[in-house]
Design a protein around this motif. Sequence first.
Motif, PDB file in Angstrom:
ATOM      1  N   LEU A  59       0.805  -1.216   0.000  1.00  0.00           N
ATOM      2  CA  LEU A  59       0.000   0.000   0.000  1.00  0.00           C
ATOM      3  C   LEU A  59       0.843   1.274   0.000  1.00  0.00           C
ATOM      4  CD1 LEU A  59      -2.777  -1.026   2.567  1.00  0.00           C
ATOM      5  CD2 LEU A  59      -3.060  -0.736   0.101  1.00  0.00           C
ATOM      6  N   ARG A  60       2.139   1.142   0.211  1.00  0.00           N
ATOM      7  CA  ARG A  60       2.966   2.328   0.426  1.00  0.00           C
ATOM      8  C   ARG A  60       2.971   3.276  -0.776  1.00  0.00           C
ATOM      9  NH1 ARG A  60       5.482   2.858   4.767  1.00  0.00           N
ATOM     10  NH2 ARG A  60       5.586   0.612   5.182  1.00  0.00           N
ATOM     11  N   ASP A  61       3.048   2.740  -1.980  1.00  0.00           N
ATOM     12  CA  ASP A  61       3.078   3.576  -3.180  1.00  0.00           C
ATOM     13  C   ASP A  61       1.684   3.944  -3.667  1.00  0.00           C
ATOM     14  OD1 ASP A  61       5.836   3.468  -3.189  1.00  0.00           O
ATOM     15  OD2 ASP A  61       5.893   1.703  -4.495  1.00  0.00           O
ATOM     16  N   ARG A  62       0.670   3.471  -2.977  1.00  0.00           N
ATOM     17  CA  ARG A  62      -0.705   3.711  -3.404  1.00  0.00           C
ATOM     18  C   ARG A  62      -1.443   4.646  -2.446  1.00  0.00           C
ATOM     19  NH1 ARG A  62       1.439  -0.968  -4.401  1.00  0.00           N
ATOM     20  NH2 ARG A  62       0.937  -2.195  -6.261  1.00  0.00           N
ATOM     21  N   SER A  63      -0.710   5.212  -1.485  1.00  0.00           N
ATOM     22  CA  SER A  63      -1.347   5.985  -0.417  1.00  0.00           C
ATOM     23  C   SER A  63      -0.482   7.190  -0.067  1.00  0.00           C
ATOM     24  CB  SER A  63      -1.538   5.109   0.832  1.00  0.00           C
ATOM     25  OG  SER A  63      -2.133   3.868   0.509  1.00  0.00           O
ATOM     26  N   ILE A 252      -6.648  -4.191  -1.473  1.00  0.00           N
ATOM     27  CA  ILE A 252      -5.445  -3.745  -2.175  1.00  0.00           C
ATOM     28  C   ILE A 252      -5.748  -3.451  -3.641  1.00  0.00           C
ATOM     29  CG2 ILE A 252      -3.177  -4.510  -2.986  1.00  0.00           C
ATOM     30  CD1 ILE A 252      -2.843  -5.960  -0.311  1.00  0.00           C
ATOM     31  N   SER A 253      -6.612  -4.253  -4.250  1.00  0.00           N
ATOM     32  CA  SER A 253      -6.978  -4.017  -5.635  1.00  0.00           C
ATOM     33  C   SER A 253      -7.706  -2.691  -5.796  1.00  0.00           C
ATOM     34  CB  SER A 253      -7.851  -5.176  -6.150  1.00  0.00           C
ATOM     35  OG  SER A 253      -8.020  -5.117  -7.546  1.00  0.00           O
ATOM     36  N   VAL A 254      -8.560  -2.343  -4.839  1.00  0.00           N
ATOM     37  CA  VAL A 254      -9.223  -1.034  -4.885  1.00  0.00           C
ATOM     38  C   VAL A 254      -8.184   0.077  -4.728  1.00  0.00           C
ATOM     39  CG1 VAL A 254     -10.904   0.476  -3.761  1.00  0.00           C
ATOM     40  CG2 VAL A 254     -11.410  -1.953  -4.042  1.00  0.00           C
ATOM     41  N   ALA A 255      -7.201  -0.125  -3.846  1.00  0.00           N
ATOM     42  CA  ALA A 255      -6.139   0.870  -3.690  1.00  0.00           C
ATOM     43  C   ALA A 255      -5.383   1.064  -5.000  1.00  0.00           C
ATOM     44  CB  ALA A 255      -5.183   0.449  -2.576  1.00  0.00           C
ATOM     45  N   LEU A 269      -9.622   5.381   3.640  1.00  0.00           N
ATOM     46  CA  LEU A 269      -8.732   4.695   4.562  1.00  0.00           C
ATOM     47  C   LEU A 269      -8.784   3.194   4.275  1.00  0.00           C
ATOM     48  CD1 LEU A 269      -9.057   7.471   6.021  1.00  0.00           C
ATOM     49  CD2 LEU A 269      -8.806   6.211   8.169  1.00  0.00           C
ATOM     50  N   PHE A 270      -7.628   2.631   3.989  1.00  0.00           N
ATOM     51  CA  PHE A 270      -7.507   1.193   3.781  1.00  0.00           C
ATOM     52  C   PHE A 270      -6.994   0.600   5.088  1.00  0.00           C
ATOM     53  CE2 PHE A 270      -6.670   3.373  -0.229  1.00  0.00           C
ATOM     54  CZ  PHE A 270      -7.642   2.813  -1.048  1.00  0.00           C
ATOM     55  N   VAL A 271      -7.827  -0.179   5.748  1.00  0.00           N
ATOM     56  CA  VAL A 271      -7.511  -0.650   7.095  1.00  0.00           C
ATOM     57  C   VAL A 271      -7.593  -2.165   7.136  1.00  0.00           C
ATOM     58  CG1 VAL A 271      -8.139  -0.540   9.538  1.00  0.00           C
ATOM     59  CG2 VAL A 271      -8.439   1.480   8.081  1.00  0.00           C
TER      60      VAL A 271
END
Length: 416
Positions: A59-63, A252-255, A269-271
């Motif tokens: 998620l780091r590069d997507r947030s 993750i796919s939505v992110a 927020l992806f939790v």
Amino acid sequence: MTSESPAQHTVGPPVTAADCRRHDAADLRATIEALAAIPDRGPCSPGEHTAAHWIAERLRDRSHAVDIEQELAYPSFAGAIAQMSALGALAGVLALSPRTRPIAVVLGLAAAAGVAEDVSNGPRLFRRLTMQRKPTWNVVAEGGDPDAERAIVLLAHHDAAPTGHIFDPTVQKVLGDALPGVIERIDTSIPLWWPVIGFPALSSIAAARGSAALARWAILGSSIAAITLWDIAHSPITPGANDNLSGVAAMISVADALAERPVPGIRVLFVSCGSEEVLQGGIHGFAARHFPRLDRERTSMLNLETLGSPELIMLEGEGPVVMEDYHARGFRDRVARAADRAGVHVRRGMRSRSSTDSVIPSRAGYPTATLASMDRHKWLTHYHLMSDLPEHLDYATVADAALLAEAVVRELAAAP
């Protein structure tokens, strides 16, 4: 009757499947296979910790920001409830003697009340007295528009469940094949916790009435419950592909989709929580840390939970003891409308006697919905079994759940 603010009722431009990312089954499977290969992801375990770091890196590069937040949770539910069931059996033994019946009345009621409040996400007094909390890890990533007032939280969990003989699906399958019409009409799952609560209470009733027959039934029932829960407490941890790496993969796919084509007007927020399988662990820490900064009038919660069975469903509520519909039906209606416009089949009307992380934000007053899945027997595929492996998932359902979650986010973002 619950309500939503006018802003939540406002419907934005329709979002179709063409407006969303192609959520590829191969990509979803690759995520699930990578996480399922991490051994022993039980609550509060090193494997859970490793999985949290893996998800955070994805998620780091997507947030805008990603944190791994260490919280505290009880590492198990089954051991504590097994002990309370054993106390219920002891109360039944004490109910056989006139001299100890007053003790049996108190002990049986205390055991029944202890189980009821524990499985219902109460104060969990028995766990506090008998167990020590351990570290668990939540992954919290923020995407979307960081300055937006409206927000949505996509929830999942990355810990894996314990197994146990009670989870054998044979009886459910036999009943489903023998009585398909009956099973089809039952939209609320069986209240499996009621007998666990009821038999200790029966010990108290037996003592109050001086009934040896009731006492023997109470001893038998509480003993079976104690053995069953002891078995769960000492059984291996599943690979957890369906429950709930399917939810993590969809999140993750939505992110990925929102990183490829950002949406203004909404924070996302992806939790991914830890220790969900102890009947909610990490979500309590997330609530304490983040709810004070999340406006209940402008924040919705969409939980992605066990998505790899053949049919996608949306739960209306849950409750191991007392059924609680999720707060704000209007949000669930919005999710259903988004599904129709995106061409995703999702079955409504289902209610679960198990608990999910959704119960915590729902009780706190956030509009809440849970996407899950089931097979034709209304069973979660490979639920709490060692066969819960990546190769046994229905990836079309996981992809549909991701598509629907993305469509909900885009419609909320577009609403005036």
